[in-house]
Design a protein around this motif. Sequence first.
Motif, mmCIF file in Angstrom:
data_model
loop_
_atom_site.group_PDB
_atom_site.id
_atom_site.type_symbol
_atom_site.label_atom_id
_atom_site.label_comp_id
_atom_site.label_asym_id
_atom_site.label_seq_id
_atom_site.Cartn_x
_atom_site.Cartn_y
_atom_site.Cartn_z
ATOM 1 N N ILE A 205 -62.310 36.549 2.635
ATOM 2 C CA ILE A 205 -61.008 36.434 3.327
ATOM 3 C C ILE A 205 -60.230 37.750 3.290
ATOM 4 O O ILE A 205 -59.287 37.934 4.050
ATOM 5 N N SER B 189 -63.413 44.763 -12.576
ATOM 6 C CA SER B 189 -62.002 44.464 -12.801
ATOM 7 C C SER B 189 -61.415 45.552 -13.685
ATOM 8 O O SER B 189 -62.013 45.946 -14.678
ATOM 9 N N ILE C 41 -54.473 49.494 -12.607
ATOM 10 C CA ILE C 41 -54.108 49.047 -11.250
ATOM 11 C C ILE C 41 -52.728 49.609 -10.902
ATOM 12 O O ILE C 41 -52.499 50.119 -9.801
ATOM 13 N N TRP D 211 -62.048 26.011 0.652
ATOM 14 C CA TRP D 211 -61.612 27.426 0.777
ATOM 15 C C TRP D 211 -61.860 27.945 2.201
ATOM 16 O O TRP D 211 -60.903 28.371 2.870
ATOM 17 N N HIS E 240 -59.007 28.683 5.227
ATOM 18 C CA HIS E 240 -58.765 30.089 5.575
ATOM 19 C C HIS E 240 -59.166 30.465 6.991
ATOM 20 O O HIS E 240 -58.650 31.430 7.535
ATOM 21 N N PRO F 189 -58.026 47.124 -15.976
ATOM 22 C CA PRO F 189 -56.815 46.630 -16.653
ATOM 23 C C PRO F 189 -55.591 46.821 -15.756
ATOM 24 O O PRO F 189 -55.567 47.743 -14.925
ATOM 25 N N TYR G 124 -51.607 52.008 -7.848
ATOM 26 C CA TYR G 124 -50.512 51.711 -6.910
ATOM 27 C C TYR G 124 -49.565 52.909 -6.802
ATOM 28 O O TYR G 124 -49.098 53.268 -5.727
ATOM 29 N N VAL H 133 -63.110 43.379 -7.163
ATOM 30 C CA VAL H 133 -63.473 42.662 -8.390
ATOM 31 C C VAL H 133 -64.469 41.556 -8.062
ATOM 32 O O VAL H 133 -64.170 40.679 -7.241
ATOM 33 N N HIS I 38 -51.867 26.909 -3.010
ATOM 34 C CA HIS I 38 -51.737 28.381 -2.977
ATOM 35 C C HIS I 38 -52.401 29.050 -1.772
ATOM 36 O O HIS I 38 -52.319 30.266 -1.631
ATOM 37 N N ILE I 39 -53.106 28.284 -0.963
ATOM 38 C CA ILE I 39 -53.832 28.904 0.157
ATOM 39 C C ILE I 39 -53.259 28.347 1.476
ATOM 40 O O ILE I 39 -52.430 27.440 1.442
ATOM 41 N N ARG J 285 -59.953 40.757 -5.040
ATOM 42 C CA ARG J 285 -61.154 40.059 -5.455
ATOM 43 C C ARG J 285 -62.136 40.240 -4.306
ATOM 44 O O ARG J 285 -61.724 40.317 -3.136
ATOM 45 N N ASP K 113 -54.736 34.922 4.562
ATOM 46 C CA ASP K 113 -54.393 34.895 3.138
ATOM 47 C C ASP K 113 -53.105 34.102 2.976
ATOM 48 O O ASP K 113 -52.131 34.345 3.704
ATOM 49 N N GLY K 114 -53.107 33.161 2.016
ATOM 50 C CA GLY K 114 -51.924 32.322 1.808
ATOM 51 C C GLY K 114 -50.667 33.159 1.664
ATOM 52 O O GLY K 114 -49.688 32.988 2.395
ATOM 53 N N MET K 115 -50.671 34.094 0.712
ATOM 54 C CA MET K 115 -49.544 35.006 0.532
ATOM 55 C C MET K 115 -50.057 36.438 0.487
ATOM 56 O O MET K 115 -49.812 37.238 1.338
HETATM 57 C C1 GDG Z 1 -54.567 33.133 -4.188
HETATM 58 C C2 GDG Z 1 -54.339 33.189 -2.658
HETATM 59 C C3 GDG Z 1 -51.995 33.926 -3.089
HETATM 60 C C4 GDG Z 1 -57.038 42.278 -8.386
HETATM 61 N N1 GDG Z 1 -57.909 43.152 -8.891
HETATM 62 C C5 GDG Z 1 -57.625 43.280 -10.186
HETATM 63 C C6 GDG Z 1 -56.542 42.492 -10.474
HETATM 64 N N2 GDG Z 1 -56.200 41.874 -9.350
HETATM 65 C C7 GDG Z 1 -55.059 40.949 -9.231
HETATM 66 C C8 GDG Z 1 -53.995 41.539 -8.341
HETATM 67 C C9 GDG Z 1 -53.245 40.280 -7.914
HETATM 68 C C10 GDG Z 1 -54.334 39.219 -7.925
HETATM 69 O O1 GDG Z 1 -55.454 39.746 -8.631
HETATM 70 C C11 GDG Z 1 -54.808 38.896 -6.524
HETATM 71 O O2 GDG Z 1 -53.830 38.095 -5.930
HETATM 72 P P1 GDG Z 1 -53.858 37.740 -4.374
HETATM 73 O O3 GDG Z 1 -52.607 37.060 -4.033
HETATM 74 O O4 GDG Z 1 -54.053 39.009 -3.619
HETATM 75 O O5 GDG Z 1 -55.169 36.900 -4.132
HETATM 76 P P2 GDG Z 1 -55.968 35.556 -4.613
HETATM 77 O O6 GDG Z 1 -56.656 35.764 -5.913
HETATM 78 O O7 GDG Z 1 -56.879 35.264 -3.472
HETATM 79 O O8 GDG Z 1 -54.885 34.387 -4.811
HETATM 80 C C12 GDG Z 1 -53.286 34.225 -2.326
HETATM 81 C C13 GDG Z 1 -52.275 33.711 -4.568
HETATM 82 O O9 GDG Z 1 -53.296 32.743 -4.782
HETATM 83 C C14 GDG Z 1 -51.012 33.226 -5.302
HETATM 84 O O10 GDG Z 1 -50.542 32.035 -4.753
HETATM 85 O O11 GDG Z 1 -51.123 35.040 -2.939
HETATM 86 O O12 GDG Z 1 -53.007 34.207 -0.935
HETATM 87 O O13 GDG Z 1 -55.563 33.493 -1.988
HETATM 88 O O14 GDG Z 1 -52.287 39.915 -8.876
HETATM 89 O O15 GDG Z 1 -53.259 42.448 -9.104
HETATM 90 N N3 GDG Z 1 -55.981 42.397 -11.689
HETATM 91 C C15 GDG Z 1 -56.552 43.135 -12.671
HETATM 92 N N4 GDG Z 1 -57.630 43.925 -12.460
HETATM 93 C C16 GDG Z 1 -58.196 44.031 -11.253
HETATM 94 O O16 GDG Z 1 -59.172 44.774 -11.086
HETATM 95 N N5 GDG Z 1 -56.025 43.093 -13.901
#
Ligand code: GDG
Length: 505
Positions: free
Chosen positions: A301, A373, A379, A116, A120, A375, A383, A332, A186-187, A297, A396-398
Amino acid sequence: MSNRNQIEQFIRSTLSNCRFVVVSNREPYVHRYTDSGEIECSRPTSGMVSALDPVLKASSGIWIAHGSGNADRAVVDRSGCVPVPPKNPQYLLKRVWLSPEQVESYYQGFSNQALWPLCHQAYTRPRFDRHHWRNYQQVNELFAKEVHHAVGNSRALVFVQDYHFALLPRLVKQRCPQAVVAHFWHIPWPSPESLQICPWQREIVWGLLGSDLLGFHIPQYCRNFTAAARHLFPRIKADQRNTLLGGEHSTKVRAFPISVDFEEIDRLAASAETSRRMEELRRSLKLSKWVGLGIDRLDYIKGIPERLQAVAHFLELYPQYQGQFSFVQVAVPSRTEIPDYQQLSETVASLAKEINARFGKDGWEPVKLISASLPMAEITALYRLADFCLVSSLHDGMNLVAKEFAAARCDNQGVLLLSRFTGAAGLLRDALAINPFDTEESARQIRRALEMSPTEVRYRMRRMRSQLRRRNIFQWMVDLLAASVECGTAPLGGTEESFPAAAAF
Ligand code: GDG
């Protein structure tokens, strides 16, 4: 436009006579005991699960993953399988059991403390521990055996997820010659120079070169991987499309930018339920007139301390916003067993406290830190109510939060501030770009977001949304599947069965 139905049609027409197998560390359904001793099944919120679940359903495939829930063993059959989804089973989830030591070494150790940070480059030092590496190898072997058990010599498409399984593609190809192996990383993939510090870089690259298709989010990561492969194995050739040729076997290295379930997020965001929650959140969090938002999370990163520092600097530069502005940060808890993450959690909490002590007055506090975290419905409401969303990842990958924010803005309002060092930045050009290491620039961009004309806000948001409507998670899946089925099943070849000496390749 691509949606669930199109995926189903695609599967029926192309994957009908072939077994579809997904391998990931995290399982798509987790069984846990509730306080009253009942068994509850939940589906983790994850873009990957949303995309792959319909494919598995349509193809009656099998998903192989680590059984991590405390009630997982109670619901499986003798071979460790449970039909899912629980209410209307359509495919099999095969759970692989890992010992606490394996989880500690393969998952928390090599995956999360070596690969990781190595990939990164967020200035957290990777930890290379031989014991962790040995467990990583063993767990990859264990999963390869499970894949072989599920597939045997039949035609199959094995779709491997992420950095937990760099060695799996080659191990599967050796055991299952009729299988097409696709791997999605994914990263980010680092430059060959950065990769060099890893004592097992050759084994990792060699393992991934067992894939027929190797997917990354963006072309830069593909180029980095190709350069590393050619540097480490000079006899490997690359064609113009980044297909790597070694003997008879070839690995197509391609970019597939992951996305979100646009329609589902848009639908939820436009619901009366979301409007109700927005009002509720405004009240319960005591939000001011202007609202900024961060959702992540709790990971180093994501640049959360950098973001809070930018918020503080913004309030310092533009004091007229003091008392008028709230910044909501959902952080989270994640990987809480790892010291770097414990340290980060303390840093973020004390920074939020400091900023609130410094600027807060008359009951007003600028930073609302939610270390839990929430629900997805909450979230989504956040938004919708934010004036801007600030994504300040150091790398960050994406980054799916950026995409979810735009998907949720059915009102075409809200400004996205997006780190240049995310995969999403190259695609969402209508976001305001920031360098999270430059506090001054981020603070100025916050002001720009809040003072942008409504016409410009709408224009930028509309463009991002129309892009995401087309390039949604189902399109990602269809593109990946289409590229996978085009791959032949050429064997790895005699010289490549075992790990080659540097001179041989
Ligand atoms: C890896 C790569 C790549 C966050 N807080 C809560 C919550 N979340 C959800 C968000 C989003 C997801 O978590 C986070 O996605 P990310 O893409 O930002 O980040 P990583 O977990 O690091 O994911 C990343 C991804 O894989 C996919 O390939 O984009 O670059 O690091 O969906 O909404 N969801 C809920 N409660 C929360 O408090 N339910």
